[in-house]
Scaffold this motif. Structure first.
Motif, mmCIF file in Angstrom:
data_model
loop_
_atom_site.group_PDB
_atom_site.id
_atom_site.type_symbol
_atom_site.label_atom_id
_atom_site.label_comp_id
_atom_site.label_asym_id
_atom_site.label_seq_id
_atom_site.Cartn_x
_atom_site.Cartn_y
_atom_site.Cartn_z
ATOM 1 N N ALA A 69 -16.870 0.135 20.354
ATOM 2 C CA ALA A 69 -17.230 -1.282 20.493
ATOM 3 C C ALA A 69 -18.728 -1.443 20.708
ATOM 4 C CB ALA A 69 -16.455 -1.899 21.651
ATOM 5 N N LEU A 70 -19.355 -0.489 21.405
ATOM 6 C CA LEU A 70 -20.797 -0.567 21.638
ATOM 7 C C LEU A 70 -21.591 -0.377 20.349
ATOM 8 C CD1 LEU A 70 -21.063 1.310 25.043
ATOM 9 C CD2 LEU A 70 -21.649 -1.088 24.616
ATOM 10 N N ALA A 71 -21.047 0.361 19.402
ATOM 11 C CA ALA A 71 -21.715 0.476 18.097
ATOM 12 C C ALA A 71 -21.795 -0.892 17.429
ATOM 13 C CB ALA A 71 -20.978 1.475 17.207
ATOM 14 N N ASP A 72 -20.705 -1.655 17.501
ATOM 15 C CA ASP A 72 -20.717 -3.025 16.977
ATOM 16 C C ASP A 72 -21.665 -3.907 17.782
ATOM 17 O OD1 ASP A 72 -18.857 -2.654 14.901
ATOM 18 O OD2 ASP A 72 -17.174 -2.939 16.254
ATOM 19 N N ALA A 73 -21.640 -3.742 19.107
ATOM 20 C CA ALA A 73 -22.492 -4.564 19.967
ATOM 21 C C ALA A 73 -23.965 -4.310 19.691
ATOM 22 C CB ALA A 73 -22.178 -4.281 21.434
ATOM 23 N N ASP A 74 -24.310 -3.058 19.388
ATOM 24 C CA ASP A 74 -25.703 -2.749 19.089
ATOM 25 C C ASP A 74 -26.167 -3.467 17.831
ATOM 26 O OD1 ASP A 74 -28.164 -0.838 19.474
ATOM 27 O OD2 ASP A 74 -27.608 -0.706 17.359
ATOM 28 N N ALA A 75 -25.346 -3.450 16.790
ATOM 29 C CA ALA A 75 -25.714 -4.139 15.556
ATOM 30 C C ALA A 75 -25.885 -5.640 15.807
ATOM 31 C CB ALA A 75 -24.655 -3.883 14.484
ATOM 32 N N GLU A 102 -30.693 -7.916 26.212
ATOM 33 C CA GLU A 102 -29.348 -7.560 25.760
ATOM 34 C C GLU A 102 -29.400 -6.340 24.843
ATOM 35 O OE1 GLU A 102 -25.299 -7.492 25.457
ATOM 36 O OE2 GLU A 102 -26.589 -8.541 26.864
ATOM 37 N N ALA A 103 -30.424 -6.269 23.993
ATOM 38 C CA ALA A 103 -30.562 -5.129 23.091
ATOM 39 C C ALA A 103 -30.817 -3.830 23.850
ATOM 40 C CB ALA A 103 -31.699 -5.381 22.098
ATOM 41 N N ALA A 104 -31.403 -3.911 25.034
ATOM 42 C CA ALA A 104 -31.583 -2.729 25.885
ATOM 43 C C ALA A 104 -30.338 -2.442 26.716
ATOM 44 C CB ALA A 104 -32.797 -2.909 26.793
ATOM 45 N N ARG A 105 -29.583 -3.472 27.045
ATOM 46 C CA ARG A 105 -28.375 -3.264 27.852
ATOM 47 C C ARG A 105 -27.298 -2.509 27.077
ATOM 48 N NH1 ARG A 105 -29.085 -9.315 29.891
ATOM 49 N NH2 ARG A 105 -30.325 -8.895 31.782
ATOM 50 N N VAL A 106 -27.270 -2.696 25.770
ATOM 51 C CA VAL A 106 -26.263 -1.975 24.979
ATOM 52 C C VAL A 106 -26.487 -0.464 25.045
ATOM 53 C CG1 VAL A 106 -25.273 -1.636 22.695
ATOM 54 C CG2 VAL A 106 -25.784 -3.947 23.477
ATOM 55 N N PRO A 107 -27.680 0.046 24.732
ATOM 56 C CA PRO A 107 -27.858 1.492 24.882
ATOM 57 C C PRO A 107 -27.716 1.977 26.323
ATOM 58 C CG PRO A 107 -29.945 0.430 24.337
ATOM 59 C CD PRO A 107 -28.865 -0.576 24.127
ATOM 60 N N ALA A 108 -28.044 1.128 27.297
ATOM 61 C CA ALA A 108 -27.817 1.517 28.691
ATOM 62 C C ALA A 108 -26.320 1.721 28.945
ATOM 63 C CB ALA A 108 -28.382 0.462 29.637
ATOM 64 N N ALA A 109 -25.500 0.883 28.333
ATOM 65 C CA ALA A 109 -24.051 1.053 28.444
ATOM 66 C C ALA A 109 -23.591 2.319 27.732
ATOM 67 C CB ALA A 109 -23.327 -0.164 27.874
ATOM 68 N N VAL A 110 -24.248 2.651 26.627
ATOM 69 C CA VAL A 110 -23.938 3.909 25.933
ATOM 70 C C VAL A 110 -24.238 5.101 26.838
ATOM 71 C CG1 VAL A 110 -24.536 5.392 23.976
ATOM 72 C CG2 VAL A 110 -24.260 2.929 23.631
ATOM 73 N N VAL A 111 -25.323 5.022 27.581
ATOM 74 C CA VAL A 111 -25.662 6.087 28.529
ATOM 75 C C VAL A 111 -24.527 6.286 29.530
ATOM 76 C CG1 VAL A 111 -27.224 6.791 30.387
ATOM 77 C CG2 VAL A 111 -28.148 5.781 28.287
#
Length: 219
Positions: free
Chosen positions: A85-91, A124-133
């Motif tokens: 889902a985070l892959a979609d959120a990143d896009a 928000e664009a930084a929060r997505v990769p932070a969630a990936v971490v």
């Protein structure tokens, strides 16, 4: 790629596209998918590998560890779903940044609206990769739990999962950094914890990789 070049073009969902289709989109001259999606999918693949090894550790001889194995399977499957889902959120987040930069700024009011929209989109664009971490951290923790009890015939896949988690974290570091760099001083302070976690993930993943190599060469 700078967020200012983003456009609405991207694949609709990573859950419904073939690997070949995803790679075609990744190689195409379109802004998304890009490195952020790759990071999330690294985490998803790591989680899938952990779930696979755990499912191979359900033999009669593994009965003493069944409660732990069941927990690992459930947690790994959940991490895979969240990471996908985070892959979609990143896009989506990347596209939103591009849309914010395209807002008009002729008047003072428009400029203020645009600036606020850009800041919100970058955060928000930084929060997505932070969630990936966070997902990478979870995958690595599951790998560490599984290594001592996992089926030794597929132990290399635990190492591969740790390597995938490491790649997810370090790739996310880049995506956090590029978005935070476009923010005003202090606005990216919320990501300090994620950045520290990345350093820890790298060290833990490298150590686990070494442990797997040692287990292979000494058995």
């Amino acid at each position: 790629m700078s967020a200012e070049t983003a456009s609405p073009q991207s694949i609709s969902t990573f859950a419904g596209v073939s690997v070949g289709g995803y790679l075609d989109d990744l190689a195409a001259k379109i802004p998304a998918p890009g490195g952020g999606a790759v990071a999330a999918l690294h985490a998803a693949q790591g989680a899938a590998l952990i779930a696979m090894v755990a499912r191979y550790t359900t033999r009669a001889k593994d009965v003493a560890h069944r409660e732990t194995i069941d927990r690992i399977i459930a947690a790994a499957d959940a991490a895979r779903t969240r990471s996908l889902a985070l892959a979609d959120a990143d896009a989506a987040a990347f596209t939103a940044v591009g849309a914010a930069y395209k807002l008009p700024k002729e008047s003072d009011e428009q400029a203020a609206t645009r600036a606020a929209a850009v800041t919100a989109a970058l955060l928000e664009a930084a929060r997505v990769p932070a969630a990936v971490v966070a997902e990478a951290d979870e995958v690595l923790s599951l790998a560490a739990d599984l290594l001592p009890i996992g089926n030794p015939n597929v132990i290399t896949d635990i190492g591969a999962a740790a390597d995938a988690a490491r790649a997810a974290a370090t790739s996310s570091q880049l995506n956090i950094a590029i978005n935070v760099a476009s923010l005003a001083a202090g606005e990216g302070a919320e990501f300090a914890g994620a950045l520290r976690t990345i350093e820890e993930i790298v060290a833990r993943a490298d150590a686990l990789h070494t442990d797997v190599v040692t287990a292979i060469t000494t058995r």
